[in-house]
Design a protein around this motif. Sequence first.
Motif, short mmCIF file in Angstrom:
data_model
loop_
_atom_site.label_atom_id
_atom_site.label_comp_id
_atom_site.label_asym_id
_atom_site.label_seq_id
_atom_site.Cartn_x
_atom_site.Cartn_y
_atom_site.Cartn_z
N ALA A 1 33.53 -8.42 22.82
CA ALA A 1 33.34 -9.67 23.16
C ALA A 1 34.54 -10.63 22.37
CB ALA A 1 32.05 -10.29 23.22
N PRO B 1 23.80 -15.93 23.21
CA PRO B 1 24.60 -14.82 23.76
C PRO B 1 25.79 -15.07 24.02
CG PRO B 1 23.24 -15.39 25.22
CD PRO B 1 23.06 -16.41 23.88
N LEU B 2 26.92 -14.18 23.69
CA LEU B 2 28.38 -14.19 24.01
C LEU B 2 28.56 -13.50 25.30
CD1 LEU B 2 30.06 -12.77 20.73
CD2 LEU B 2 29.47 -15.32 21.45
N PHE B 3 29.60 -13.79 26.17
CA PHE B 3 30.13 -13.30 27.26
C PHE B 3 31.03 -12.52 27.27
CE2 PHE B 3 26.71 -16.53 28.11
CZ PHE B 3 25.75 -15.84 28.93
N ASP C 1 33.79 -10.84 29.86
CA ASP C 1 34.00 -10.58 31.51
C ASP C 1 34.63 -9.37 31.76
OD1 ASP C 1 33.09 -13.33 32.15
OD2 ASP C 1 34.88 -14.16 31.20
N GLY D 1 27.91 -4.68 28.02
CA GLY D 1 28.26 -6.03 27.53
C GLY D 1 28.94 -6.54 28.55
N GLN E 1 25.74 -7.29 31.08
CA GLN E 1 24.77 -8.16 30.78
C GLN E 1 25.35 -9.05 29.37
OE1 GLN E 1 22.13 -5.07 29.05
NE2 GLN E 1 21.36 -4.45 31.16
N SER E 2 24.54 -9.83 28.88
CA SER E 2 24.96 -10.72 27.87
C SER E 2 25.13 -10.20 26.70
CB SER E 2 24.00 -11.77 27.72
OG SER E 2 22.79 -11.76 27.53
N VAL E 3 25.95 -10.43 25.67
CA VAL E 3 26.21 -9.71 24.40
C VAL E 3 25.54 -10.43 23.37
CG1 VAL E 3 27.84 -9.21 22.61
CG2 VAL E 3 28.35 -8.83 24.95
N GLU E 4 24.26 -9.88 22.86
CA GLU E 4 23.35 -10.80 21.99
C GLU E 4 22.73 -9.94 20.84
OE1 GLU E 4 19.91 -12.39 24.40
OE2 GLU E 4 19.94 -10.54 25.49
#
Lengths: 305, 327
Positions: free
Chosen positions: A53, A119-121, A123, A211, A214-217
């Motif tokens: 991310a 959370p980071l995203f 794409d 990732g 889904q979201s990166v957390e």
Amino acid sequence: MSTILLIEQILNGLQFGVMLFLMAAGLTLIFGVMGLINLAHGALYMVGAFAAASMAAWTGSFTLALIAALVAAAMFGALIELTVIRRLYKRDHLDQVLATFALILVFSEATRWVFGSFPLFLDMPDALSGTVMLPGGIEYSKYRLTIIIIGLLVALGLFLLIARTRVGMRIRAGENDREMIGALGVDISILYTMVFALGAALAGLSGALVGAIQSVEVGMGEPVLILAFVVIVIGGIGSIKGALAGAILVGLTDTLGRTLLPVLFSTFMDASAATTIGSALASMLIYILMAGVLIFKPTGLFGSA
Amino acid sequence: MIRERYINAVILALMVIISIAALWMDEPFTITLATKAVILALAAVGLNLALGQGGLVSFGHAAYFGVGGYAMGILASHAQNYTPLMEVPFLIEGTNQMPVIWLVAVVASALLALVIGALSLRTSGVYFIMVTLAFGQMLYYFAISWPAYGGEDGLSIYVRNEFPGLNTLVPIQFFGLCFAVLCVVLFMVHRLNQSPFGLALMGAHQNEERARTVGINVTRLRLVAFVISGAITGLAGALFADLNRFVSPVMFDWHTSGQIMIFIILGGVARLCGPLAGASLYIILEHYLGGLSEYWQIYLGLILLFVVLFAKGGIVGGLARKEVRHG
């Protein structure tokens, strides 16, 4: 339920299973060669996702992000192997569990400290977004299809690595008799670090690929870690083949259970009760599967006693 | 070198002294912290029986802790809403009486431990760890997805349950009750360890083959130990829910299992009062490190790593120095 939806769910299950395989393969390899149970494997999955991310946010390139995930996870894997894990090979499983659990605490909190709790995203790349038309008129997400292909390629690569190369020979030898390959002049500690870093890189790759869906957390690796354990128990510890079979089985059971059980239950009870009971039961289905395997084959499908 | 018996006496006395001093200085929060340590210690005493004495590394004891918690939550929520728990085939009402709740918690968690234990004991070693972890996680997901009792949000109980003759809402009285329960359980576990059953369990831990050879049914022995272990942890879960007057799926989370295990390793594996020492140290760390930094678990992780790698034996082990008889 239409056939198209069913096939779509089967593909989703396959994609989930393939991701689980990437996690389970590393775990089972590390257990097979070093006899170590590594709870921190989920932390490496998280490291991969965060590295991807960050790299994607910085450069905008998804390929670079995947490379960053592989490199970061392998580096952190090698680092913890050299500092902590190495001291655990001769210890009992309780010590291994506690030390790697401690590593999870350190990794999770450190990540929260650096990246914050939000959370980071990540794409997915433009080239892979959208859907693709499969034969039979099924539209399916390009990205998920790519994940399935990457996962199967990695599985193939891993089989070849272990069955056909010199390194693979040493890994297999290490599983059979550690002392003997040491006596034959193979530097075991380098081999161990390499195997650990390989497993870590697979976890990191899996984290980065998931990732983007889904979201990166922080803590994202833990549910996957436990599912990977279920996979290993079903497949048999130390067996890559078992990990693949177990992963696909768990992926399909979980995904199909979540879609089919509520539908199945609604045939003989009212809709809201069916959804409630169906989804509650679906969340337990893979564990019931695991219990079933334990009753009939306690060492797993491909495990030897 | 100090005898373990004296260390145990000091640890137990310290708990009493701290809470009486807190009462005297009018610091009810300290009493609540001490109560929390006592309850968590009770959960760890349960696990210690399986893990320390029996050598069964269960990573799923959160399951029994959670079941105990939900036993309290479900019974008390029906009592507070005046709705019966079940009408057909016979009427069962909720209750806010602790003795009844404890009994239900113990029986429910023992039954669960019987099922999970019977399945998990078909395996050993690393499989056992993974399987118990997985079953614990199964209950976690079930608790989240089952909406009847709060689902993911958990369940609040507004008034602490009652115990005949006590006002449980007074911190020192609730502390006394929990401490008494802990002492009774510690005494029972102590007697159990000295009994033929306990000796056989330790023998099987040391050398399974030898135990089988002298005619001990190792699997059944371990299953019984596992069930008792789960029941004790379940009782602790009911008390913990009453302390917080709240239950949620977090009680089932695998971090809870990890924490219970941490208490044991900090205090000393297979030491009678190890869990109490460990849980107290954990509460102290949580309180003070948590005050210093939001990311206190980094330090907790580092301390745990240090203890595992370099200081085996934990607090009690470090003080008593002597190896546990069966170590």
